[in-house]
Design an enzyme around this catalytic site. Structure first.
Site, PDB file in Angstrom:
ATOM      1  N   GLY A 385       9.832  14.110  -4.589  1.00 19.51           N
ATOM      2  CA  GLY A 385       8.391  14.332  -4.665  1.00 19.51           C
ATOM      3  C   GLY A 385       7.725  13.279  -5.513  1.00 19.51           C
ATOM      4  N   PRO A 386       6.407  13.218  -5.444  1.00 22.11           N
ATOM      5  CA  PRO A 386       5.657  12.226  -6.213  1.00 22.11           C
ATOM      6  C   PRO A 386       5.789  12.481  -7.718  1.00 22.11           C
ATOM      7  CG  PRO A 386       4.191  13.643  -4.913  1.00 22.11           C
ATOM      8  CD  PRO A 386       5.571  14.053  -4.590  1.00 22.11           C
ATOM      9  N   PRO A 387       5.390  11.511  -8.535  1.00 26.09           N
ATOM     10  CA  PRO A 387       5.515  11.668  -9.981  1.00 26.09           C
ATOM     11  C   PRO A 387       4.704  12.864 -10.491  1.00 26.09           C
ATOM     12  CG  PRO A 387       4.880   9.420  -9.407  1.00 26.09           C
ATOM     13  CD  PRO A 387       4.812  10.223  -8.160  1.00 26.09           C
ATOM     14  N   GLY A 388       5.240  13.513 -11.507  1.00 29.94           N
ATOM     15  CA  GLY A 388       4.465  14.538 -12.192  1.00 29.94           C
ATOM     16  C   GLY A 388       4.422  15.883 -11.519  1.00 29.94           C
ATOM     17  N   GLY A 390       6.980  17.915 -11.563  1.00 29.14           N
ATOM     18  CA  GLY A 390       7.851  18.816 -12.301  1.00 29.14           C
ATOM     19  C   GLY A 390       9.325  18.690 -11.976  1.00 29.14           C
ATOM     20  N   LYS A 391       9.744  17.564 -11.413  1.00 30.10           N
ATOM     21  CA  LYS A 391      11.150  17.414 -11.047  1.00 30.10           C
ATOM     22  C   LYS A 391      12.022  17.440 -12.297  1.00 30.10           C
ATOM     23  CE  LYS A 391      10.337  13.486  -8.950  1.00 30.10           C
ATOM     24  NZ  LYS A 391       8.895  13.410  -9.125  1.00 30.10           N
ATOM     25  N   THR A 392      11.679  16.594 -13.249  1.00 32.54           N
ATOM     26  CA  THR A 392      12.493  16.536 -14.458  1.00 32.54           C
ATOM     27  C   THR A 392      12.462  17.859 -15.199  1.00 32.54           C
ATOM     28  OG1 THR A 392      11.938  14.204 -14.639  1.00 32.54           O
ATOM     29  CG2 THR A 392      12.926  15.233 -16.551  1.00 32.54           C
ATOM     30  N   SER A 708       2.199   7.930  12.984  1.00 37.42           N
ATOM     31  CA  SER A 708       1.365   9.122  13.081  1.00 37.42           C
ATOM     32  C   SER A 708      -0.111   8.818  13.282  1.00 37.42           C
ATOM     33  CB  SER A 708       1.567  10.011  11.865  1.00 37.42           C
ATOM     34  OG  SER A 708       0.960   9.448  10.744  1.00 37.42           O
ATOM     35  N   LYS A 751      -1.175  16.093   4.178  1.00 40.35           N
ATOM     36  CA  LYS A 751      -2.296  15.569   4.953  1.00 40.35           C
ATOM     37  C   LYS A 751      -3.431  16.578   4.989  1.00 40.35           C
ATOM     38  CE  LYS A 751       0.303  12.381   7.843  1.00 40.35           C
ATOM     39  NZ  LYS A 751       0.936  12.191   9.157  1.00 40.35           N
TER      40      LYS A 751
END
Ligand SMILES: Nc1ncnc2c1ncn2[C@@H]1O[C@H](COP(=O)(O)OP(=O)(O)O)[C@@H](O)[C@H]1O
Ligand SMILES: [Mg+2]
Length: 803
Positions: A385-388, A390-392, A708, A751
């Site tokens: 997923g994009p930064p920020g 909550g992955k970490t 697309s 999208k």
């Protein structure tokens, strides 16, 4: 002349001595009998300035002849830079008209065909008329006098002082400029010479130098040079900072080794013996206590014996000591107990994170499988997923819920295999790789290790870190992982690895094969609002020592920060801004000015300044040939306008806006499809031959690709040729084929959210994507009309206005 540049580079910097004469004050002797016509020597790749002495190597026959004919009678000549350095025999039109007057001080004929001359540059001149061009240039000229501001001009005095200080700083910190330059600089007391001296020594483009030469106003020159100096100083600062950072990273182990060495020297000096026997005993005890596996123990014993025979003063001695210390500190047998309570795991995930239901569910499932089958070779989870988003922090929560230690290894930017596998133990300060370092730090051999940013791992001549990682992750191999530094196997099989990535396409394929990807797509504004209220603001208040009563927030304030001060899929920027606002409140409360401050939209604007982002919006009016497309970028979903224009021509088509190959293929498909259906669409086929078409996708700096946009391109083209306008309230996404089917796309949720943020009311999606609609948050689904499409005809029916 070519050699001049070489000479400069050999002396490591464009240093030219300063003359001691002061052309500003008294008239030097050569001014008394100034000739009317002077020979003119063209210069290649260099601009000379008054007040300097330039050593030149003369090679070109014309120039040599010039010197030979000049020197018996005079010493003055003109020197002008040629515009094209490649010309061998430049004519009057090939050189700049503003140049310098040079006074030949000395000439040295070399054995070869070269002549060295030392020329004192004495004046700026403008060539007014060329009187001869053969065998070399001769011209009439004017002296260009410097123009100074009034001596009493305070701003000017300050500017000069400033300039001199910056220059000193620049020369002082630039290792490429020799110390003589500093002295030369100190000796200058004329502002005109100061600016020219700096112009000579700063690294500038030729044209910039020429411009400075042509400027007779000394104050303007000073301004320009000051500006350049500031820039270069800034760059120097950054370079220094980089160097320092690198040093910080590497110095720890090396410093310890160095200090240990020093300590021993001091002990010897004090006659206290070097304590090395004691040290060896101590190490032996610690190694015995560390419960080493047999193979490792053998290795340790061997090294202990070597320690006995190697003199403590030798660097090798401390290399061995560091090694044995590492062995003693590694948790060979230490495991933390797993908390197998899955309910509690879910509680902790919920405690730290809002929403993310699917993700949390999947994580708990993963833990459940591990619980049932601890030895199984499950996939490696990859939070994508994009930064920020909550992955970490999800990783941390999982570790906590399991009761395991957490370690994070950022593999983004790692190019050197040794970072994973370690450096061979050959020199002081060589170290194990990051995995072993982390294991040593957390002191258990079953931590949860997060491999952050696996999509940014690199590879170059220092090996392929991705394949090293693969070995680490492979359960068949990782029970006996051999770090090069350790040189004995370490069991990593109990470690739980979780990886993260921003962009799926960039994960090296062999790694990707081992992974199970969990998507974390980014948040809607409503979700961000909830996250702010329930998590971010609480955390930030606490960090700034504020209570809820001291710093209440209105919903409007959150919304304003979310929509006008951040633009991101995650919440990292949002948290930062909320943090700044809390700090601002804390500052005022702490000064005792106020007991509490309510954070309102007005307070937000007062504190953070005017809004930074106006949301990218849909088209303002419906037009022909312009369509709202939908794109999926690393920052989330966005509306992308697709513009088509036609003009007289003969059927050529052009595509711009940093378009990738796949996207340009969809454009071709759209073009062919339209032509094949011209009759049904009511388009005169002749038109295709009469016009050229240009399709542009703005926001040109952002590379765009993927299939697309096919439907949107088709719609844009049909609109353009049929003259029917496209509704501004509709956005569309979908791939097309040559039969006119609308095919499925990815990233529907993002999208849809992007469309909503841009003010779109209706989106047209491929029928096959209906299954993804439940992923779109309900709040967004309520506000959007989502229309599934099977064929392009339906798209045209919905999107094109009936005139
Ligand atoms: N759903 C969420 N609920 C609460 N806080 C969140 C959520 N998502 C992200 N955050 C917070 O946002 C910040 C950035 O998250 P981080 O884990 O660093 O993101 P990532 O690793 O994906 O770049 C952290 O402080 C995290 O706790
Ligand atoms: Mg992260």
């Amino acid at each position: 002349m070519e050699d001049f540049e070489q000479m400069l580079s050999e002396s490591q910097g464009e240093i030219i001595e300063i003359s001691s004469s002061k052309p500003d004050s008294e008239l030097p002797e050569w001014r008394n009998d100034m000739p009317e016509i002077i020979p003119v020597m063209p210069l290649r790749g260099v601009v000379l300035f008054p007040g300097t002495v330039a050593p030149l190597t003369i090679e070109r026959p014309h120039s040599q002849l010039l010197l030979e004919e000049l020197l018996p009678t005079g010493r003055l000549m003109g020197l002008v830079t040629q515009m094209d350095a490649d010309l061998d025999v430049p004519g009057p039109d090939d050189v700049y008209k503003v140049g310098v007057l040079g006074n030949v001080l000395r000439m040295i004929r070399q054995d070869t065909d070269e002549t060295m001359v030392l020329i004192q540059i004495v004046e700026r001149i403008r060539l007014t008329e060329f009187v001869e061009t053969e065998p070399y240039l001769k011209a009439k000229f004017n002296i260009l006098e410097n123009k100074f501001p009034a001596d009493s001009n305070k701003k000017w005095i300050a500017a000069l002082r400033n300039l001199k200080e910056s220059a000193q700083q620049f020369i002082g910190t630039n290792p490429n400029i020799p110390d003589e330059a500093q002295q030369a600089l100190n000796a200058i007391d004329s502002p005109a010479i100061l600016t020219d001296f700096l112009a000579t020594n700063l690294s500038l483009e030729l044209k910039e130098k020429q411009d400075l030469l042509e400027e007779t106003k000394v104050a303007t020159r000073a301004d320009v040079v000051q500006h350049i100096l500031n820039n270069q100083l800034h760059i120097q600062e950054l370079q220094q900072k980089l160097r320092d950072d690198v040093e910080d990273e590497f110095s720890d182990a090396q410093r310890r080794a160095y200090l240990r060495e020093q300590l021993r020297a001091i002990q010897r000096e004090l006659g206290e013996g070097d304590g090395s026997d004691e040290q060896a005993e101590d190490l032996q005890d610690r190694l015995e206590a560390a419960n080493l596996p047999d193979e490792v123990w053998e290795n340790a014993e061997r090294e202990l014996k070597r320690l006995d025979v190697i003199p403590p003063q030798s660097p090798e001695h401390s290399v061995i000591v560091s090694y044995l210390e590492t062995l003693a500190e590694l948790p060979w047998q230490t495991l933390s107990d797993d908390n197998q309570n899955l309910k509690r795991a879910r509680e902790i995930l919920d405690r730290d994170h809002y929403g993310l239901d699917k993700v949390k569910k999947r994580l708990v499932e993963y833990l459940a499988v591990r619980k049932l089958n601890p030895e199984g070779r499950g996939p490696i989870l990859c939070l994508l997923g994009p930064p920020g988003v909550g992955k970490t922090s999800l990783g941390k929560s999982i570790a906590e819920s399991l009761g395991r230690e957490f370690a994070r290894i950022s593999v983004g930017g790692v190019r050197d295999e040794a970072e994973i596998r370690g450096h061979r133990r050959t020199y002081i300060g060589s170290m194990p790789g990051r995995l072993i370092q982390e294991i040593r730090r957390v002191k258990t051999r079953n931590p949860l290790i997060m491999l952050d940013e696996v999509d940014k791992i690199g590879s170059d001549f220092r090996g392929d870190p991705a394949s090293a990682l693969l070995e680490v992750l492979d359960p068949q191999q990782n029970h006996a992982f051999v770090d090069r530094y350790l040189d004995v196997p370490f069991d990593l099989s109990q470690v739980i690895f979780i990886s993260t990535a921003n962009y799926i396409g960039n994960i090296p394929a062999p790694l990707y094969d081992r992974m199970e990807v969990i998507d974390i797509p980014g948040y809607t504004d409503e979700e961000k609002l909830k996250i702010s209220q329930k998590y971010l603001v609480k955390r930030q208040r606490k960090e700034n020592g504020l209570t809820t009563t001291q710093c209440p927030w209105t919903v409007g304030a959150f919304r304003k920060v979310i929509t006008e001060y951040t633009r991101e899929a995650g919440v990292r920027g949002l948290e930062r801004e909320i943090g700044s606002l809390c700090r601002a409140v804390a500052a005022q409360v702490a000064m005792g000015k106020k007991k509490k401050i309510q954070v309102t939209p007005e307070f937000v604007e007062e504190t953070l300044g005017p809004p930074i982002f106006a949301r990218e919006t849909k088209m303002r009016i419906s037009r022909e040939g312009v369509v709202n497309g939908l794109a999926y970028t690393p920052f989330g979903g966005e509306v992308l306008n697709i513009e088509a224009l036609r003009y007289r021509g003969n059927g050529h088509i052009k595509l711009t806006g940093q378009i990738g190959e796949v996207m340009s293929e969809s454009m071709s498909a759209a073009w062919s499809l339209m032509k094949s259906r011209a009759e049904d669409l009511g388009i005169d086929y002749e038109d295709f031959e009469k016009y050229d078409v240009h399709i542009h996708v703005p926001a040109g700096a952002v590379p765009k690709d993927g299939p697309s946009a096919g439907v949107a391109m088709y719609t844009a083209l049909v609109s353009l040729f049929s003259g029917k306008r496209v509704s501004k309230d509709v956005a569309m996404t979908g791939e097309i084929n040559l039969r006119g089917d609308v095919l499925a796309i990815g990233g529907l949720k993002e999208k849809a959210l992007g469309a909503l943020q841009a003010g779109i009311k209706t989106i047209l999606i491929p029928k096959d994507n209906v299954r993804d609609i439940p992923d779109i948050p309900e709040s967004a689904r309520k506000k959007l009309k989502i229309l599934p499409m099977t064929f392009v005809e339906e798209v045209l029916d919905t999107a094109l206005l009936k005139r």
